[in-house]
Design an enzyme around this catalytic site. Structure first.
Site, short mmCIF file in Angstrom:
data_model
loop_
_atom_site.label_atom_id
_atom_site.label_comp_id
_atom_site.label_asym_id
_atom_site.label_seq_id
_atom_site.Cartn_x
_atom_site.Cartn_y
_atom_site.Cartn_z
N CYS A 44 0.72 -19.38 1.57
CA CYS A 44 1.66 -19.94 0.53
C CYS A 44 0.35 -20.68 -0.06
O CYS A 44 0.50 -20.91 -1.14
CB CYS A 44 2.37 -20.23 1.92
SG CYS A 44 3.71 -19.05 2.45
N ASP A 133 18.76 -13.29 -20.30
CA ASP A 133 20.35 -12.75 -20.22
C ASP A 133 20.90 -13.14 -18.95
O ASP A 133 22.14 -12.52 -18.70
CB ASP A 133 21.00 -11.50 -20.38
CG ASP A 133 19.95 -10.53 -20.26
OD1 ASP A 133 18.87 -11.02 -18.98
OD2 ASP A 133 19.77 -9.36 -20.24
#
Length: 218
Positions: A44, A133
């Site tokens: 990570c 959107d």
């Protein structure tokens, strides 16, 4: 779970940069939400370091980045210092705190094969790309043990943004500036209207006229 084309769920959560109301935070931008199994873990840390190094590349494409990890805000803030030290870069995007795994469950992010010290499943390495959107344009799911390729994520952003407005698709291994495929829905008589740079027909054994390329549209 969220399917391609669905409106991505709105949510409110705490993060390393304060409270995030996701749709409000996204605004009219493209966004990438990528999840991480845990703070202070090696893979990570390499991923978020790479994300930090590529912040300008995503920003110039109008893309906001946000991460998520199943740890709390205090842990995130401390971990960010390690990421900055490892990457030698500033770290500008927020990390969402999800210690109760509410979002991980809601968005289908859990990796059942990887668990933390308490025996709880870790989040998988998800990539969600959301359009202006608010609809999901792409999702990729990696197991916790496999780091992502951020060059590929950037390539996909270029392809998504291009194909959202032009009548083309991107072929295998496509990169910015390379030729594209004309969509099958474009009629031959409309080629000149949509593709002023011209269309090339690629001959195939069947003789069918479905393999058409055009220089990348502007």
């Amino acid at each position: 779970m969220v399917n391609l084309g669905d409106v991505f769920p709105d949510f409110t959560a705490q993060s390393s940069k304060g409270e995030i109301k996701f749709h409000e935070w996204l605004g009219d931008s493209w966004g990438i939400l990528f999840s991480h199994p845990a703070d202070y873990t090696p893979v990570c840390t390499t991923e978020l370091s790479r994300a930090a190094a590529m912040q300008k590349d995503f920003a110039k494409r109008g893309v906001k980045m946000i991460a998520l990890s199943c740890d709390d805000v205090e842990s995130h803030i401390g971990w960010i210092e390690d990421i900055k030290d490892y990457s030698k870069c500033e770290f500008e995007h927020p990390i969402i705190a999800d210690p109760k795994r509410n979002l991980a469950v809601k968005l289908g992010m859990l990796d059942p094969d990887e668990k933390d010290a308490a025996g709880l499943p870790l989040t998988a390495r998800c990539v969600f790309i959301i359009g202006p959107d608010k609809r999901l344009k792409l999702s990729i799911l990696y197991p916790a043990t496999t780091g992502r390729n951020f060059d590929e994520i950037l390539r996909v952003v270029d392809a998504l943004q291009l194909t959202a407005t032009k009548k083309v698709a991107t072929p295998v291994d496509w990169k910015q500036g390379e030729a594209c495929m004309v969509l099958p829905s474009v009629k031959a008589e409309d080629e000149a209207k949509f593709f002023p740079k011209g269309v090339t027909y690629v001959e195939v054994k069947s003789g069918k006229k479905y393999m058409r390329t055009t220089p990348q549209p502007e």
